[in-house]
Design an enzyme around this catalytic site. Structure first.
Site, short mmCIF file in Angstrom:
data_model
loop_
_atom_site.label_atom_id
_atom_site.label_comp_id
_atom_site.label_asym_id
_atom_site.label_seq_id
_atom_site.Cartn_x
_atom_site.Cartn_y
_atom_site.Cartn_z
N ASP A 1 66.56 7.32 88.76
CA ASP A 1 65.34 6.99 89.49
C ASP A 1 65.04 8.18 90.42
O ASP A 1 65.83 9.11 90.54
CB ASP A 1 65.48 5.68 90.27
CG ASP A 1 64.10 5.05 90.52
OD1 ASP A 1 63.10 5.80 90.51
OD2 ASP A 1 64.02 3.83 90.75
C1 BGC Z 1 60.65 3.65 91.14
C2 BGC Z 1 60.65 3.71 89.64
C3 BGC Z 1 59.54 4.59 89.14
C4 BGC Z 1 59.67 5.96 89.77
C5 BGC Z 1 58.62 6.94 89.32
C6 BGC Z 1 60.61 5.05 91.75
O1 BGC Z 1 60.46 4.99 93.12
O2 BGC Z 1 61.78 2.95 91.59
O3 BGC Z 1 60.54 2.42 89.11
O4 BGC Z 1 59.54 4.65 87.75
O5 BGC Z 1 59.60 5.83 91.18
O6 BGC Z 1 57.38 6.63 89.80
#
Ligand code: BGC
Length: 741
Positions: free
Chosen positions: A269
């Site tokens: 993530d």
């Molecule tokens: C989220 C993810 C997301 C990523 C990219 C993160 O903060 O937890 O679910 O895919 O950002 O936007």
């Protein structure tokens, strides 16, 4: 699967790997954000830095680019900047649509309809691929049993069985048969694993889950997504039982790649590799990068300076074996090759515009919104409405005409002009009826802002000239002077989603006051909800005759709402979670076990009932369904054998309607205590008024197997089972069967 023969992909990957330097390898393992100029100052990573990385083959992937001309421009920099002509993978959060916005994921789950979900996500994939996106960070398959957690809206709710069916349908829709399917993208189920169980429902906070909970509740949807062929998995931010998910060997090596045989690539993530230091786990960024690579965390999603930039030096210093990098690069390159990107990395910008404007896509979104809506209450058959008997309708509430809120969170490329609000939908539909409208209350605001506020239009206006008392009064007067009041309430979209946890489930702002004042006029009230989590409706269920949950219904939401209210189609969605009375009851699930005084299960608190306001699987209909003739083809089977249950479902009402027929099991005794009931099958069927259908379910070992903490593996107990079939988790038509060894 793709038409590209695997051996040729493998051979090409090995040839490329053999020719790459450690720095080029680290580049392939790095993903940068690339925000357009409309987002703040261009986001945390300035365009210059990203382009510099592309120009030296230092980026394997980018996220957040959605303009086809821009994907082509950046792709050209990558291809020309890499000695090997390696293109980047463009990833993006295509969670419930790109230009065409589908209902939010919790709503899709509430349709209990895998075909609708698959069709919807195929539209999302088609639009995404057309603009140059190769991969979506979806579906989110985290189980959520605590609605304080804002990301409940992104998943399929509380249940592992429903969650697994929905996860597989989403992967099929997004990805098609496999990597390389035209007009589809790589699906990336997330966040592996346990993220939905954040302590106190507080986003990003730690998760402590027993192995039994993990195996029986939180892991099954991931497994289903992997079995459906998902090409990617994203790790979770938080530590799972003390070990950060992003460098968790047990999760990545043992469970994902070992037990489930996952062959795709894993992404962290955002910033989660670097965060291994903030967890108090890694010493520094180099240690974080090394430990992540060693457990097979292939691609780092970097917000700030990538930790993986330290990998070449770590290889040089002998701190990490280059073979560990190779294993990661191999998986990333394999995905690029199987998508066909080395042959054709660019998109046709004109065709992209045509795909985004395809009117068929809006139709798919409309049908999905109709199928997702859940009718929670309909006293005296107020719904469906008879347009011929309506002279005037007051469409009230702050969300009645808010385009942005109709769409819900986690969308960025929508077209507000073509978004249909409830007011738009009713105005178009109720020709000849005097449709009036007033917001009644000003938009409520978050006390603490969110990272998502940087996107244009994400924060509702806070008008200085809004006279609160006068506006409330105006709405009440309109209600008083109308034959019907349709009140649209809920949460503004920035109040739910990531970084949008709440300590309360009450209607934000002065909406409860508006509701009570409108009901007090005596005009019949239909309450429509825009929400992604259960809200405190204790007062409403006592006083409001009709309540229809629309969730955040998307681009065609208002059209769908009108069609449902006027009875063109009967609501048939079902709750994918247990709806508590009050926040004090959470976490709550229907699939609990019993212990002492089970007869008092409903009065565990001295000040409030501990039963839900609405049970899991609940939803009303304009049809009226009866269940009968529940039979089993055998009532004694071997533990590894399958029996068939069949039931007759009759629509004895006056409206054609869909019914979601649900099957629940309970194991009476065994080597562990099992939940009072668990969903183990469902089918959404259409039954015309006055007709009936026979519905059959196979109940086999897969439906009875569970992970047992005493022996630390999956078991099949010989036992007696209760089996119920009906329209919700409170189904009463039941029978029993026995399994033997
Ligand atoms: C989220 C993810 C997301 C990523 C990219 C993160 O903060 O937890 O679910 O895919 O950002 O936007």
């Amino acid at each position: 699967m793709s038409d590209v023969p695997t051996h040729s992909v493998d051979t090409q990957v090995e040839e490329l790997l053999a020719a790459m330097t450690p720095a080029e390898k680290a580049g392939q393992l790095t993903q940068y954000f690339s925000f357009g100029p409309s987002v703040g100052d261009g986001g945390p990573q300035r365009a210059g830095e990203v382009e510099e990385a592309l120009g030296r083959g230092g980026a394997g992937s980018l996220l957040f680019v959605t303009d086809p001309a821009e994907t082509n421009r950046l792709q050209r920099l990558a291809v020309e900047g890499s000695r090997h002509g390696l293109p980047v993978l463009f990833g993006f959060d295509v969670i419930h649509g790109l230009r065409t916005v589908l209902p939010v994921p919790i709503a899709l789950a509430a349709s209990w309809d895998p075909e609708t979900i698959e069709r919807g996500q195929a539209v999302a994939a088609r639009e995404a691929r057309a603009v140059g996106i190769h991969w979506t960070f979806a579906p989110m398959v985290d189980i959520a049993r605590d609605p304080r957690w804002g990301r409940i809206v992104e998943g399929a709710g509380e249940d592992p069985y429903l969650g697994s069916v929905v996860a597989a349908a989403q992967v099929r829709g997004l990805q098609g048969g496999g990597l390389g399917t035209p007009e589809r993208v790589i699906a990336g189920p997330k966040h592996f694993a346990g993220y939905g169980a954040a302590l106190g429902g507080r986003d990003y906070d730690e998760v402590d889950l027993s192995d039994a909970q993990l195996w029986n509740v939180y892991l099954p949807p991931f497994r289903a997504a992997v079995e459906a062929g998902a090409g990617n998995v994203m790790t979770a931010y938080m530590p799972l039982n003390g070990v950060p998910a992003t460098a968790n060997r047990w999760l990545l090596s043992e469970v994902l790649r070992g037990h489930w045989g996952f062959e795709g690539f894993v992404v962290s993530d955002a910033n989660a590799v670097r965060n291994l230091t903030t967890h108090g786990f890694a010493v520094d960024a180099t240690d974080a990068a090394v430990r992540a690579v060693e457990v097979g965390l292939d691609l780092e999603m970097a917000i700030t300076e990538p930790a993986y930039a330290s990998l070449p030096a770590a290889v040089e210093a002998g701190a990490v074996d280059e073979a560990a990098l190779d294993a990661c690069v191999r998986r990333v390159l394999t995905a690029k090759l199987r998508l066909g990107l080395l042959d054709d990395p660019y998109v046709d910008e004109q065709r992209a515009a045509q795909v985004l404007n395809d009117p068929g896509h809006r139709e798919v979104a409309r049908v999905a919104a109709e199928r997702a809506a859940v009718l929670l209450r309909n006293e005296g058959g107020l719904l469906p409405l008879d347009a011929d008997r309506l002279g005037s309708v007051a469409v009230l509430g702050p969300l009645a005409d808010s385009r942005r809120d109709t769409l819900g969170p986690w969308v960025f490329d929508f077209d507000l002009d073509e978004t249909v609000t409830v007011l738009d939908g009713l105005r178009t539909r109720l020709t000849g009826v005097d449709v009036r409208s007033a917001p009644g209350v000003r938009p409520a605001q978050r006390r603490f802002p969110s990272v998502f506020d940087m996107f244009p239009g994400n924060t509702p206006p806070d008008p200085t000239d809004f006279d609160d008392e006068a506006e409330l009064q105006r709405a009440v007067e309109l209600a008083r002077d109308s034959d019907l009041a349709v009140l649209v309430l809920g949460e503004w979209q920035q109040m739910i989603g990531e970084a949008a946890s709440r300590s309360s489930l009450e209607l934000p702002g002065r909406q409860q006051e508006l509701l009570e004042a409108v009901v007090a006029t005596g005009t019949p009230v239909v309450l429509l909800l825009l929400n992604g989590r259960p809200l405190d409706l204790r007062w409403a269920v006592e006083h409001v005759p009709a309540i229809l949950d629309l969730w955040y219904p998307g681009t065609a939401g208002g059209t769908a709402a009108a069609n449902l209210l006027l009875g063109d189609v009967s609501p048939a969605g079902r709750l994918p979670f247990t709806w508590p009375r009050t926040v004090g009851q959470v976490p709550i699930t229907y699939a609990h076990t019993t212990s002492h005084e089970p007869q008092n299960q409903g009065r565990r608190y001295w000040d409030e009932e501990s039963t839900p306001l609405f049970p899991f699987g609940f939803g009303l209909s304009y049809g009226r369904f009866t269940y009968s003739d529940l039979t089993l083809d055998r009532d004694v089977v071997g533990v590894d054998e399958t029996l068939t249950a069949s039931v007759t479902v009759a629509n004895v009402g006056e409206h054609d309607a869909d019914e979601v027929v649900q099957l629940y099991l309970h194991q009476r005794s065994g080597t562990a205590a099992r939940p009072v009931r668990e969903l183990k099958g469902f089918q959404r069927v259409h039954v015309a008024a006055g007709e009936s259908r026979t519905v059959r379910f196979a109940v086999g070992p897969d439906e009875r197997r569970y992970w047992n903490a005493a022996v630390r593996e999956h078991v099949l107990d010989a036992s007696t089972f209760d089996l119920w079939v009906g329209g919700s988790s409170t189904a009463t038509l039941g029978t029993t069967f026995t399994t033997t060894t």
